[in-house]
Write a protein that holds these residues in place. Structure first.
Motif, short mmCIF file in Angstrom:
data_model
loop_
_atom_site.label_atom_id
_atom_site.label_comp_id
_atom_site.label_asym_id
_atom_site.label_seq_id
_atom_site.Cartn_x
_atom_site.Cartn_y
_atom_site.Cartn_z
N VAL A 242 0.83 -1.21 0.00
CA VAL A 242 0.00 0.00 0.00
C VAL A 242 0.87 1.26 0.00
N ASP B 70 2.81 1.68 -3.36
CA ASP B 70 1.95 2.05 -4.48
C ASP B 70 1.38 3.45 -4.35
N LEU B 71 0.98 3.84 -3.14
CA LEU B 71 0.29 5.11 -2.96
C LEU B 71 1.23 6.27 -2.63
N LEU B 72 2.36 6.00 -1.96
CA LEU B 72 3.26 7.07 -1.56
C LEU B 72 4.66 6.81 -2.14
#
Length: 480
Positions: free
Chosen positions: A173, A176-178
């Motif tokens: 997570v 992928d997001l940060l």
């Protein structure tokens, strides 16, 4: 060894409270948060490795050192640093190591070059090697042997196993997001909070005297574990017949034999031989090693299956382990009650049988996404069984010893845990590589994973056999 002063919060065994007081609840919460964070660290970078390689310019051949540079000190120094904590003060070592972990995590997140990142990972491994046994020893000495300790160890085991699974999810997570850097940064506020709160709620456990540290024993066991873990990581990368693999494994085995011989003659041994000869300590730690080898390596195998055979993204594969995490939490909550009604040996055997059965179910996985309907419930129920076995191991390996030997007992248990977590993935990776011959097609990966899953289930059954043969239920009840 000299005796230690028990923490003020620890009542006498015959007047032990049956319920958690307010102070004990806070103590438990602080220790569990710290142990959860340490478990997350073992797996949070697994899915982030390709991004780290791209971001810092690691060569493909050197990328594995991001994991190995952490694993070597985390496993190799656990027993030695656990004993140091027993001598100079467990809380002092616990707080110091968490402060080091926070600083190393910050340095890793800010690392501008591969060299800086590797140094940060070594520091994280050393901090983990010190904090894990110290935290577990504080847990066992803060809660009297009996129902409260079983409950605390059950929650600890559940959160540590869930932490390993959460690390795989969180790593995907955050990456992928940060950015992969947040897989390091996430430790900093947690470590800071624990360091600030712990002194107010956790009492120090100090030795009455300071005997000399068994330096020959410390060197031989540390170098032996380092060599053994290095050999196993090389097996996962190059195979079992590679010269580096054989050299590491043979050197590790020889040094561990030297360690045993040194301990037999030492005036103040790092690990008294009579403790190693105690049935619950010796076989309990063997079972703990197998429990951590099998479940953590299964996460690796199923990640490989979902990404290479089913074509899932790292994020989706990580999220798929949520049910496994829930299963371990359920097993951790169930284990203390089951032990109270039966025995730690019975729970070890029962948990192992459940884990083996639902690991074997994974042999039916196919090459279509429909197989997730089988994988998800099997991992949940297998997680329940694995956690029953882990809590049974923790209770078995730390029971029947006085407080001044709890640092030793928990150091041995932590060593089994760290080495098990470290060696599981390279062992299973070597099996997959041997079956596939280096092929990376979906069908080849499915075949390789299938053979490795069968080996995994066989190791679980070996643990069940050991518990049945070498641990007697009546002896277990007397000390659980």
């Amino acid at each position: 060894m000299s005796s230690t002063t028990a923490p003020p919060a620890t009542p006498a065994a015959d007047a032990a409270p049956r319920r958690l007081t307010g102070r004990l609840r806070v103590t438990l919460a602080v220790l569990l948060v710290a142990q959860f964070m340490l478990a997350v660290d073992f797996s949070i970078l697994n899915v982030a490795l390709p991004a780290i390689g791209d971001g810092l310019g690691f060569s493909l051949a050197n990328l594995q050192w991001v994991a190995t540079s952490f694993a070597l000190p985390a496993a190799g120094f656990t027993l030695f640093l656990g004993r140091v904590g027993d001598l100079v003060g467990r809380r002092r070592i616990f707080l110091g190591s968490l402060a080091l972990l926070g600083a190393a995590s910050l340095a890793g997140g800010l690392a501008p070059t591969p060299d800086v990142l590797i140094v940060a990972r070594v520091a994280q491994g050393l901090a983990t090697a010190a904090a894990t046994p110290a935290g577990l020893a504080l847990l066992t000495t803060s809660f009297p042997e009996g129902p409260l300790r079983r409950k605390a160890l059950g929650l600890n085991g559940a959160l540590m196993s869930a932490g390993f699974t959460t690390g795989a999810i969180l790593g995907g997570v955050l990456t992928d997001l940060l950015s992969w850097r947040w897989a390091f940064f996430v430790n900093v506020p947690v470590a800071l909070a624990v360091v600030l709160i712990a002194p107010a709620v956790i009492a120090e456990s100090r030795p009455a005297g300071r005997p000399r540290i068994d330096l020959p024993g410390a060197l031989s066991v540390t170098l032996g574990l380092l060599a053994l873990v290095y050999g196993l990581t090389q097996a996962g990368e190059h195979g079992w017949t590679h010269p580096a693999t054989l050299a590491g494994l043979l050197a590790g085995a020889a040094l561990l034999v030297v360690f045993y011989l040194v301990e037999r003659r030492a005036a103040q041994p790092l690990v008294p031989v009579q403790v190693l000869r105690k049935r619950t300590v010796a076989w309990g730690n063997v079972l703990g090693l197998l429990a951590f080898v099998t479940e953590t390596s299964l996460v690796y195998l199923l990640t490989l299956y979902m990404q290479k055979t089913l074509g899932f993204s790292a994020l989706v594969a990580g999220i798929s382990f949520a049910l496994l995490g829930l299963g371990t939490v359920a097993g951790g909550l169930l284990a203390p009650r089951a032990i109270a009604r039966t025995s730690a040996t019975a729970v070890l055997v029962g948990g192992g049988l459940v884990q083996a059965a639902f690991t074997a179910v994974l042999l039916l996985l196919g090459d279509t996404p429909a197989s997730m309907g089988l994988l998800l419930p099997a991992t949940f129920l297998g997680g329940v069984g694995n956690m029953l076995a882990i809590v049974g191991f923790m209770v078995t390996a730390t029971s029947g010893l006085p407080d001044h030997q709890q640092g030793l007992a928990t150091g041995l248990a932590s060593m089994s845990q760290q080495v098990g977590i470290t060696m599981g993935t390279p062992v299973m990776s070597a099996i997959v590589t041997a079956v596939t011959g280096g092929a990376v097609s979906a069908a080849a990966i499915l075949d390789g994973v299938g053979v490795a899953v069968a080996a995994n289930a066989a190791l679980v059954l070996l643990g069940v056999l050991i518990a049945t043969v070498f641990l007697r239920a009546r002896h277990d009840r007397a000390h659980a």
